[in-house]
Design a protein around this motif. Structure first.
Motif, PDB file in Angstrom:
ATOM      1  N   ILE A   1       1.020  -1.439  -0.234  1.00  0.00           N
ATOM      2  CA  ILE A   1      -0.062   0.295  -0.095  1.00  0.00           C
ATOM      3  C   ILE A   1       0.848   0.918  -0.032  1.00  0.00           C
ATOM      4  O   ILE A   1       1.959   1.132   0.360  1.00  0.00           O
ATOM      5  CB  ILE A   1      -0.896  -0.154   1.602  1.00  0.00           C
ATOM      6  N   GLU A   2       1.034   2.215  -1.016  1.00  0.00           N
ATOM      7  CA  GLU A   2       1.834   3.664  -1.105  1.00  0.00           C
ATOM      8  C   GLU A   2       0.890   4.430   0.052  1.00  0.00           C
ATOM      9  O   GLU A   2      -0.661   4.940   0.452  1.00  0.00           O
ATOM     10  CB  GLU A   2       1.544   3.241  -2.694  1.00  0.00           C
ATOM     11  N   ARG A   3       1.687   5.320   0.408  1.00  0.00           N
ATOM     12  CA  ARG A   3       1.680   6.304   1.432  1.00  0.00           C
ATOM     13  C   ARG A   3       2.276   7.118   1.034  1.00  0.00           C
ATOM     14  O   ARG A   3       3.998   7.021   0.946  1.00  0.00           O
ATOM     15  CB  ARG A   3       1.231   6.177   3.243  1.00  0.00           C
ATOM     16  N   ASP A   4       2.156   8.553   0.807  1.00  0.00           N
ATOM     17  CA  ASP A   4       2.909   9.624   1.126  1.00  0.00           C
ATOM     18  C   ASP A   4       3.329   9.798   2.644  1.00  0.00           C
ATOM     19  O   ASP A   4       2.733  10.190   3.261  1.00  0.00           O
ATOM     20  CB  ASP A   4       2.082  11.018   0.822  1.00  0.00           C
ATOM     21  N   THR A   5       5.138  10.266   2.261  1.00  0.00           N
ATOM     22  CA  THR A   5       6.279  10.863   3.293  1.00  0.00           C
ATOM     23  C   THR A   5       6.472  11.237   3.000  1.00  0.00           C
ATOM     24  O   THR A   5       6.804  11.887   1.908  1.00  0.00           O
ATOM     25  CB  THR A   5       6.593   9.314   4.140  1.00  0.00           C
ATOM     26  N   PRO A   6       7.546  12.303   4.143  1.00  0.00           N
ATOM     27  CA  PRO A   6       8.281  13.577   3.730  1.00  0.00           C
ATOM     28  C   PRO A   6       9.234  12.965   3.032  1.00  0.00           C
ATOM     29  O   PRO A   6      10.099  13.836   2.869  1.00  0.00           O
ATOM     30  CB  PRO A   6       9.097  13.365   5.094  1.00  0.00           C
TER      31      PRO A   6
END
Length: 313
Positions: free
Chosen positions: A70-75
């Motif tokens: 599952i992809e997610r936005d991170t810094p």
């Protein structure tokens, strides 16, 4: 140690009659950056904490397989969840650097291992204890692995029923644990902290030191836990509550941490021993303000205003 309610954490004793052991929970608030970790260690050392704590996971063990991709936005950009879990974990080289830095700053460090492999990893270091995260309280295999090390184990009890807590204590053995009341909401509401559970645990486990792991905002309720008898205190710490990360908002910033440790030490000093005394400092006001001496005579020491030990009344 003569009391069964005392435990050893490194070179310090935890339990009634000893200073509260204060831990700054870094967790993963370092966001995988050693410089952030060093800055948080600095903040804890300068505030007077006894230790800092990290979290150690084997990502492939602790992350459900259906969440890996599952992809997610991170810094650091968009990445899969398993990539993110690796991004915020330190390897052996990282923990060697943390170990050396903590020695230089004169502060202990330990961690919450979330799986058996992480216990084996942490055994490479001479940590003063292990911490069982509330989420791991029901993991008997993990508890047995920690018990087998012979180190003191600090057990948090958030999101757990009394029966689950009793079972975990049986698995770990009560002779080498510290039991912490906790509410596992981030941040936790004051109405759900239920600090009187500290007294409940003290009564239920008379041979175990009782502590408090707090996830609330503010400091006053943690100080209340100390006044209620918590001999171990843990709070998440952060460089900035606005930083990216799920635990940052329920964490204490460096200035707040300094106030927290300062006020814990003041509360310790003020609690006393529970024996009523007439202190030397009260004799002057007594002579000035007490108009009627009463039918019960004052002690000779108080009446004479001598420098003898305070009289027990």
């Amino acid at each position: 140690m003569t009391s069964p309610r005392l435990r050893t954490l490194g070179n310090k004793i935890v339990g009634p009659g000893h200073p509260v052991y204060v831990t700054g929970e870094i967790g993963i608030n370092h966001n995988g950056d050693l410089e952030n970790a060093f800055a948080l260690i600095d903040a804890a050392a300068e505030a007077g904490c006894d230790a800092v704590k990290f979290q150690k996971r084997t990502p492939e063990v602790c992350t459900p397989r259906d969440q890996w991709d599952i992809e997610r936005d991170t810094p650091w950009g968009r990445m899969t969840y398993i990539e993110y879990r690796h991004r915020v974990e330190f390897d052996e080289e990282g923990y060697r650097a943390i170990d050396e830095y903590c020695r230089k700053r004169g502060i202990d460090w330990f961690a919450s291992p979330w799986d058996v492999e992480s216990v084996e990893f942490l055994e490479k270091f001479d940590v003063p204890c292990y911490k069982v995260a509330s989420a791991s309280l029901t993991d008997d295999e993990l508890l047995r692995a920690m018990r087998a090390t012979g180190r003191t184990v600090v057990l948090s009890t958030g999101m757990s029923t009394p029966k689950q807590i009793r079972h975990a204590v049986e698995v770990l053995g009560s002779e080498n644990i510290v039991l912490c009341h906790a509410t596992s909401t981030y941040p936790a509401k004051a109405a759900e902290l239920n600090l009187r559970m500290i007294h409940t645990l003290q009564a239920e486990y008379p041979n175990v030191p009782i502590g408090y792991s707090g996830h609330e905002t503010g400091l006053q309720t943690t100080l209340a836990a100390v006044a209620l008898g918590a001999c171990f205190v843990e709070r998440h710490i952060t460089l900035d509550r606005a930083m990216w990360g799920s635990d940052q908002a329920a964490s204490v910033e460096p200035q707040g941490l300094q106030r927290l440790v300062r006020d814990i030490r003041t509360i310790e000093e003020s609690l006393g021993d529970g024996v009523k005394k007439v202190y030397d400092s009260e004799i002057g006001p007594m002579k000035k303000l007490r108009r009627v001496k009463g039918v019960v005579a004052e002690t000779e020491e108080a009446a004479a205003g001598t420098d003898r030990e305070p009289a027990t009344v």
